[in-house]
Structure formats: C-alpha cells, structure tokens
Design an enzyme around this catalytic site. Sequence first.
Site, PDB file in Angstrom:
ATOM      1  N   ASP A 189      27.167  38.597  43.708  1.00 47.65           N
ATOM      2  CA  ASP A 189      26.899  40.046  43.738  1.00 47.65           C
ATOM      3  C   ASP A 189      25.517  40.380  44.308  1.00 47.65           C
ATOM      4  O   ASP A 189      25.340  41.383  45.004  1.00 47.65           O
ATOM      5  CB  ASP A 189      27.088  40.687  42.352  1.00 47.65           C
ATOM      6  CG  ASP A 189      26.380  39.968  41.221  1.00 47.65           C
ATOM      7  OD1 ASP A 189      25.807  38.878  41.461  1.00 47.65           O
ATOM      8  OD2 ASP A 189      26.386  40.479  40.084  1.00 47.65           O
ATOM      9  N   ARG A 210      35.944  45.644  40.497  1.00 42.69           N
ATOM     10  CA  ARG A 210      36.013  46.782  41.403  1.00 42.69           C
ATOM     11  C   ARG A 210      36.810  46.382  42.639  1.00 42.69           C
ATOM     12  O   ARG A 210      36.744  45.229  43.077  1.00 42.69           O
ATOM     13  CB  ARG A 210      34.621  47.201  41.896  1.00 42.69           C
ATOM     14  CG  ARG A 210      33.747  47.780  40.847  1.00 42.69           C
ATOM     15  CD  ARG A 210      32.363  48.027  41.427  1.00 42.69           C
ATOM     16  NE  ARG A 210      31.415  48.432  40.391  1.00 42.69           N
ATOM     17  CZ  ARG A 210      30.914  47.600  39.478  1.00 42.69           C
ATOM     18  NH1 ARG A 210      31.244  46.333  39.486  1.00 42.69           N
ATOM     19  NH2 ARG A 210      30.060  48.043  38.577  1.00 42.69           N
ATOM     20  N   SER A 215      30.611  37.203  40.591  1.00 42.41           N
ATOM     21  CA  SER A 215      29.271  37.272  39.988  1.00 42.41           C
ATOM     22  C   SER A 215      28.976  36.127  39.022  1.00 42.41           C
ATOM     23  O   SER A 215      28.590  36.358  37.856  1.00 42.41           O
ATOM     24  CB  SER A 215      29.113  38.608  39.261  1.00 42.41           C
ATOM     25  OG  SER A 215      29.288  39.644  40.170  1.00 42.41           O
TER      26      SER A 215
HETATM   27  C1  BGC Z   1      25.440  35.062  37.019  1.00 45.52           C
HETATM   28  C2  BGC Z   1      25.012  35.417  38.416  1.00 45.52           C
HETATM   29  C3  BGC Z   1      25.180  36.895  38.648  1.00 45.52           C
HETATM   30  C4  BGC Z   1      24.462  37.684  37.571  1.00 45.52           C
HETATM   31  C5  BGC Z   1      24.601  39.187  37.744  1.00 45.52           C
HETATM   32  C6  BGC Z   1      24.742  35.954  36.005  1.00 45.52           C
HETATM   33  O1  BGC Z   1      25.237  35.717  34.722  1.00 45.52           O
HETATM   34  O2  BGC Z   1      25.148  33.723  36.735  1.00 45.52           O
HETATM   35  O3  BGC Z   1      25.729  34.690  39.377  1.00 45.52           O
HETATM   36  O4  BGC Z   1      24.659  37.209  39.911  1.00 45.52           O
HETATM   37  O5  BGC Z   1      24.974  37.325  36.318  1.00 45.52           O
HETATM   38  O6  BGC Z   1      25.896  39.610  37.729  1.00 45.52           O
END
Ligand code: BGC
Length: 498
Positions: free
Chosen positions: A229, A108, A176
């Site tokens: 995130d 995004r 993320s």
């Molecule tokens: C990641 C996290 C992330 C989560 C949600 C997980 O697979 O390790 O860092 O916050 O996904 O997106």
Amino acid sequence: MGKVAVAFAAVAVVAACSVAAVMVGRRMKSRRKWRTVVEILKELEDDCDTPVGRLRQVVDAMAVEMHAGLASEGGSKLKMLLTFVDDLPTGREKGTYYALHLGGTYFRILRVLLGGQRSYLDVQDVERHPIPSHLMNSTSEVLFNFLAFSLERFIEKEENGSNSQGVRRELAFTFSFPVKHTSISSGVLIKWTKGFEISEMVGQDIAECLQGALNRRGLDMRVGVLVNDTVGALSLGYYHDPDTLVAVVFGTGSNACYLERTDAIIKCQGLLTTSGSMVVNMEWGNFWSSHLPRTAYDIDLDAESSNANDMGFEKMISGMYLGDIVRRVILRMSQESDIFGPISPVLSEPYVLRTNSVSAMHEDDTPELQEVSRILKDLGVSDVPVKVRKLVVKICDVVTRRAGRLAAAGIAGILKKIGRDGSGGITSGRSRSEIQMQKRTVVAVEGGLYMNYTMFREYMEEALVEILGEEVSQYVVVKAMEDGSSIGSALLVASLQA
Ligand code: BGC
C-alpha cells in the site's frame, strides 16, 4: 438538664460524630483513590514522554537501521524490501485499469480511466467494504475466492454485463502485508500482521493465489502488479508531483517506502535499473530502538498479541493498537480505584475500544463530554462525572501524542537517510546559500488514522517541524493521498503498458 436528656444529647453527639467520621473517611478514601488515578496518569505521561531530544535519537536510529537493512539480508529489524518498482507513473498513462486493495480493516475495489495527461484521471466508483473478520483466519482459498467474487460483482456493475474493452483487463493488487518480491508482479508472503493468521499462506506467491481465484471464476483479468500500500501511495504522489520521494501509511498498520539509489542497496550488488533507483518497502512497523518510550501497557499488549516480539513500532503508532493501549490504562485505573464504578467486564476484552472511538473521545467538543460518556457506556461504564470523562480525554491525548510524534521521527529518519533533512546544515556551519539549496521533498501520506484523526495528524506535523526546524521544514511537504494505495497501484500497472 435531666440525666435522660444528658444521655440523649450524648448519644446524639456520638452519632453525629460517627456520621461525620464516616463522611470524612469516605471523602478521604475517595481522595486517596483519585490520587491513585492521578498517579497512574502521571506515570503514563512520564513513560510516554517524547521531548525533541529523544525524537532526534529515534530519527538517528531509524536512519542507522535503514543503512543496516540495506547492507545485508537480516542486517536489521527493518527488512528494506525490494519492490522492483524502478519507474514511477509519469502522467502519460492511458487506458482503463482495475485495482483491488486488501488492507488491514477494509478492502477496496476501483476502476480508473486515464487519458494520457496528468489532469485526466477519472476514478470510478471506489467500493470500500470491511473485511469480514472470519476471513482473517480462514484459508487461502476462502480468502481469495471471496476477493475474486467481490471483484466479479464490481466488474458486472461497472461494465454493465459487457467487457467494453474487448481486451483482457489489467488488475493492480495492493496487498498491505510484507512480501518478498521476485518481480513487480510476484512475491511471497513473509508473515502476517494486523491480526491476520492464515499460516498456510506464508511463503506462497500472493499474485498467483489471486490469479488462481480469478481464473477459477472465469474472469478475464491479469494481475499485472503486486504492490504494498505504501508503494501505491508513492505512485499516486509521484504522478501528481515528481518531488514525491517518500510515502507513509498510518492506518490499521503502519509502514513507509521511499525511492532509493540502487547503488545504496548494498545487499543486492549488481542490481541495475534504467532509472538508477528503486522503491524500497521498509516495513518500518518492525522498527525497534531502545530510545522508543515503552510503557508497561505496550509490553502487555505485545505479549498478548498474535505476533508477540514483532512489529514493535507499529504497535505504538498505528490504528489497530492505539485504542487498546487506552483501554489498558482505563482498565488499570478501574481496578485500582472505583472512579469508573464497578469494574466492567467489557473493559477486559482486547481491542474492544477501537481507535476511531479514541479519536471521537479525544475530539469531543460537547460541553459535558457527552461523546466520551456514550463510548464509556458502550464499555460498560455508566454515569461517570465530567471530571472522570476529562481524565479519559487526557489518556487519549497522551497515547496519541506519543504516536504522532514518533511517526514524525520515523519520517525525519527517512529524510535523513536520503539527505533531505538538512542535517548537519545549521550545526555544521553550512552557509545560508547551501541551506537554500535544500531540495523540496514531498511525503505522501495515506491511511485512516492520518485522514480521520485530526489530533494525530496535528501532533505528527507539529513534531516534524520541531525536529527539522522551521527553515528545513519549509522544503518538506506532507500531502494526504486519499485512496492513494489503490489508485496509485492502478497507475503503476498502467505505466507498465506504456
Ligand atoms: C504491514 C505493511 C503495511 C502496513 C500498512 C503493516 O502491518 O506489514 O506491509 O504497509 O501495515 O498497511
């Protein structure tokens, strides 16, 4: 009756008997097969069972693991990562900021205008695109060039060819995946999750990778913050409501962060912040406890995944995996009975059944379950009777109910760790007035699974009340933060300029 007639009659009787026998045989066979399927379903229900007692064990295990992860590096499967975010947005932020979010399925880009008052938050043109699948196992250069290129196009559109600010643009990068931070704007990738596999990037500074790609494109833009995130969602939650102490993402992957007192982060003795606290990224997807109800399907899914023995909790509760658990159950039923007709080869394709299809089947309210029938057709299973469609809905229900309830236990574990679960309250004989002293806590929640899958959300919220009890749960507010991960990180970069 003549001999011939008797013989005919006898043949007819024998023929009728054998037809009847065949019919009865078939019916019995089909009943046996139906029984097999019902047994598979029953076994699934038993293995996924999450009575409140078991959920409480998960709550305790989560709180214990949080302590262990804060006590020493590698002390727990929960990494409990420092984020260097010690002050959250206040509402006084001003200016124009960009955010880029690389999630699990989408990326995004957006721009926010902030007027210095909490009420003035103008989010402009959120662009949301699926991440092209070839990028997930390409190279660092290909991935970041693509992101920089997309950002450039967005800026051209937004600013109509002129940099209206005349100053360097500030960018928040929401990434993320698990990162070991060295500051609020830098950190190295620990490992990939959610099917990404660009091995050369592990150990590299993510903000530097993006900054390099922006520079190569000649974009006058600085990566001002690098955030998970969950941290973005917490920031937006806090901006609107300072009682927000916890944020959770239920999307392709799953994770949580929360505001922790620095003196509780024992592994970083001497860590000082002006606020006395810091946001900790738990990376709860990797949480594990023997109390988690694990099925044979989970074990196979894990073994066949690109990150076996890793992210066990995420594989039970997040959007990337729920569809595949359901697919595995349907495949087994189709192998052990013929209720789905001839075994469809499509059913053997990993991840072919997406969680949004599970949600569409689960929430199908057409009289004959036409949506279920359509999705099964896509899986190569045609014309199954309504009875079989109902069975599929039941499988979706069992898998999603377990996910929602375990997700609730995870949240309650965090509330327990920070003393907001009223624990010990009623049972340890705390007085009514003490219970009334319970403080309000807001949990910000973001992610497609939570936003779009009503049944998941309802199961989660119902279980949270079940675990905390009616009284305490009145003080716990779960708030949805649409696009919070991106908007919140833009607020964070803005708060650093103040
Ligand atoms: C990641 C996290 C992330 C989560 C949600 C997980 O697979 O390790 O860092 O916050 O996904 O997106």
